[in-house]
Write a protein that holds these residues in place. Sequence first.
Motif, short mmCIF file in Angstrom:
data_model
loop_
_atom_site.label_atom_id
_atom_site.label_comp_id
_atom_site.label_asym_id
_atom_site.label_seq_id
_atom_site.Cartn_x
_atom_site.Cartn_y
_atom_site.Cartn_z
N TYR A 77 -3.75 11.94 9.68
CA TYR A 77 -3.83 13.37 9.34
C TYR A 77 -3.64 13.60 7.84
O TYR A 77 -4.33 14.42 7.22
CB TYR A 77 -2.77 14.09 10.16
CG TYR A 77 -2.40 15.50 9.78
CD1 TYR A 77 -3.19 16.57 10.17
CD2 TYR A 77 -1.20 15.78 9.08
CE1 TYR A 77 -2.82 17.88 9.87
CE2 TYR A 77 -0.83 17.07 8.78
CZ TYR A 77 -1.64 18.14 9.16
OH TYR A 77 -1.26 19.41 8.86
N ARG B 267 0.43 17.20 3.20
CA ARG B 267 0.49 16.69 4.56
C ARG B 267 1.41 15.48 4.67
O ARG B 267 2.06 15.29 5.69
CB ARG B 267 -0.91 16.36 5.07
CG ARG B 267 -1.75 17.60 5.37
CD ARG B 267 -3.11 17.21 5.90
NE ARG B 267 -3.86 18.37 6.38
CZ ARG B 267 -5.03 18.29 7.01
NH1 ARG B 267 -5.58 17.09 7.24
NH2 ARG B 267 -5.66 19.38 7.41
N ASN C 43 -9.15 11.27 5.30
CA ASN C 43 -9.26 12.36 6.26
C ASN C 43 -9.25 13.73 5.57
O ASN C 43 -10.01 14.63 5.94
CB ASN C 43 -8.12 12.28 7.28
CG ASN C 43 -8.26 13.36 8.35
OD1 ASN C 43 -9.29 13.45 9.01
ND2 ASN C 43 -7.27 14.20 8.48
N SER D 104 0.54 9.29 8.09
CA SER D 104 -0.36 9.57 9.22
C SER D 104 -1.82 9.57 8.80
O SER D 104 -2.13 9.75 7.61
CB SER D 104 -0.01 10.93 9.82
OG SER D 104 -0.24 11.94 8.85
N GLU E 47 -12.12 16.57 5.89
CA GLU E 47 -11.88 17.93 6.40
C GLU E 47 -12.23 19.01 5.37
O GLU E 47 -12.85 20.02 5.70
CB GLU E 47 -10.41 18.09 6.85
CG GLU E 47 -10.09 17.35 8.14
CD GLU E 47 -8.75 17.80 8.72
OE1 GLU E 47 -8.34 18.95 8.50
OE2 GLU E 47 -8.11 16.98 9.41
#
Lengths: 282, 282
Positions: free
Chosen positions: B232, B223, B237, B230, B241
């Motif tokens: 994300y 990512r 994160n 980011s 997830e």
Amino acid sequence: MSIEPRPPMPASQHTVFFVSDGTGITAETFGHAVLSQFEMRFRQVRLPFIDTIDKAREAARKINEAFAADGQRPIVFSTLVKPDLSAVIRTAGGMHMDLIQTFVAPLEQELGVMSTHTIGRSHNIVDSQEYKARIEAINFSLAHDDGQSHKNLSSADVILVGVSRSGKTPTSLYLAMQYGIKAANYPLIPDDFERGKLPSSLPEFKEKIFGLSITPERLSEIRHERRAGSKYASIENCRYEVNEAELMMKREGIRWLSSTTKSIEEIATTILQEIKPNRREY
Amino acid sequence: MSIEPRPPMPASQHTVFFVSDGTGITAETFGHAVLSQFEMRFRQVRLPFIDTIDKAREAARKINEAFAADGQRPIVFSTLVKPDLSAVIRTAGGMHMDLIQTFVAPLEQELGVMSTHTIGRSHNIVDSQEYKARIEAINFSLAHDDGQSHKNLSSADVILVGVSRSGKTPTSLYLAMQYGIKAANYPLIPDDFERGKLPSSLPEFKEKIFGLSITPERLSEIRHERRAGSKYASIENCRYEVNEAELMMKREGIRWLSSTTKSIEEIATTILQEIKPNRREY
């Protein structure tokens, strides 16, 4: 491999096994090429990831089971790197075509070096540069499908152009997936024909542009499957678009081929011959 | 096409030829499997579409040229269906591995029928049901990439789920391209984790859902390549997830694997073993 001639048995079905310590894709690709020379149907069983003696014994058992059920020897295409696993498979009753064992030993002689199975080394495909390049190419081709993005066209290896539904998308994805080629594609649309010019972001990359054309009849057929009865699919419109696209490609000096009777593999191979992106050594 | 001038090689380099009357993809796939057993670099030359005696003579000339330039025999993987073309190639000085000729004759004996090359029949790939199914599957997989469409999920063969960047898209396209499998894919996103439920269009198709997971570390790496710095891409994160996605898959009884160290070929093969879509006979 010993072969005994037998009379044809129309009613019976042969079972074909593809046995591999990996995915079995090589065994299957090769097996299909050989079997496609015969107008017969075969029951196919893939046995991938056979990487231990126990799994090899289980595979041999399945081959023997099929032998008993069919009343005739199964055909066994195998790509097992380790000789001990291959030896286990060969204990089963089958017609054995062992692709690696058959060719690696003669190559060791020819090249004067031992193969990695002999010295016990193995590769992690996912970490290889070649694999990373393929994944990157798939992402690139998806992002640049159907003229979606004008960014980074300078890093494209190939830019395909042609009317909508001439085969650009599957060819782009195939080039990326099989060869790690970054293939963008751009539709040629009526706006371009009226302007009489290629889409504006393309002319500077002319040396890597390749065109796909198609007969209007085939194009109309394909488009009717998508949008039956539309002007878009009508034979008149298809004739107009194909004619304009071919005129434009001729005018611009773009190499192109007709995709009408060609598979994506054949189209991709021809493009590689013409464009020669410099990625063919490993 | 003549062999291009080459920079001086450190030690001697072997030239490998892939010679075919078609695309040469089978010869190349097989050749790569064999050559990957050797930790050497090879200069590779593809000679596709060798389908006349004249082209075969030209190919033989190129092989002899490479022999003279390298000072050692080229390695020649060939898949020529017609024996007369194969015979011309074999006149060249090379180590010949002729895949079709080696195996077709024994199979004619085994099966008790003549092969199509013997009776002079040929196929038009593009008109075959198998080819049409592949193209249809590619279009389906593209239209159902990343949860884009909920339409016609009932005709999907496989539905892949997993967090963003876990490998769903390349795997879906590979399944379609290689096997004609209609593979939809759906991202599992924070909204789904908060609701604690699969995306609403999926539960009725649970028997064909397959999950991809990945280690948070590898996911964060991938990512960051896309969106450096980011939230994300942050490891926190990614941990959140991946953990939520795995909990959900366990709770829903969805089969899944970790894509972290697996190639798309390995993932696709495992999925086929688990989901067993009934398309493997031809």
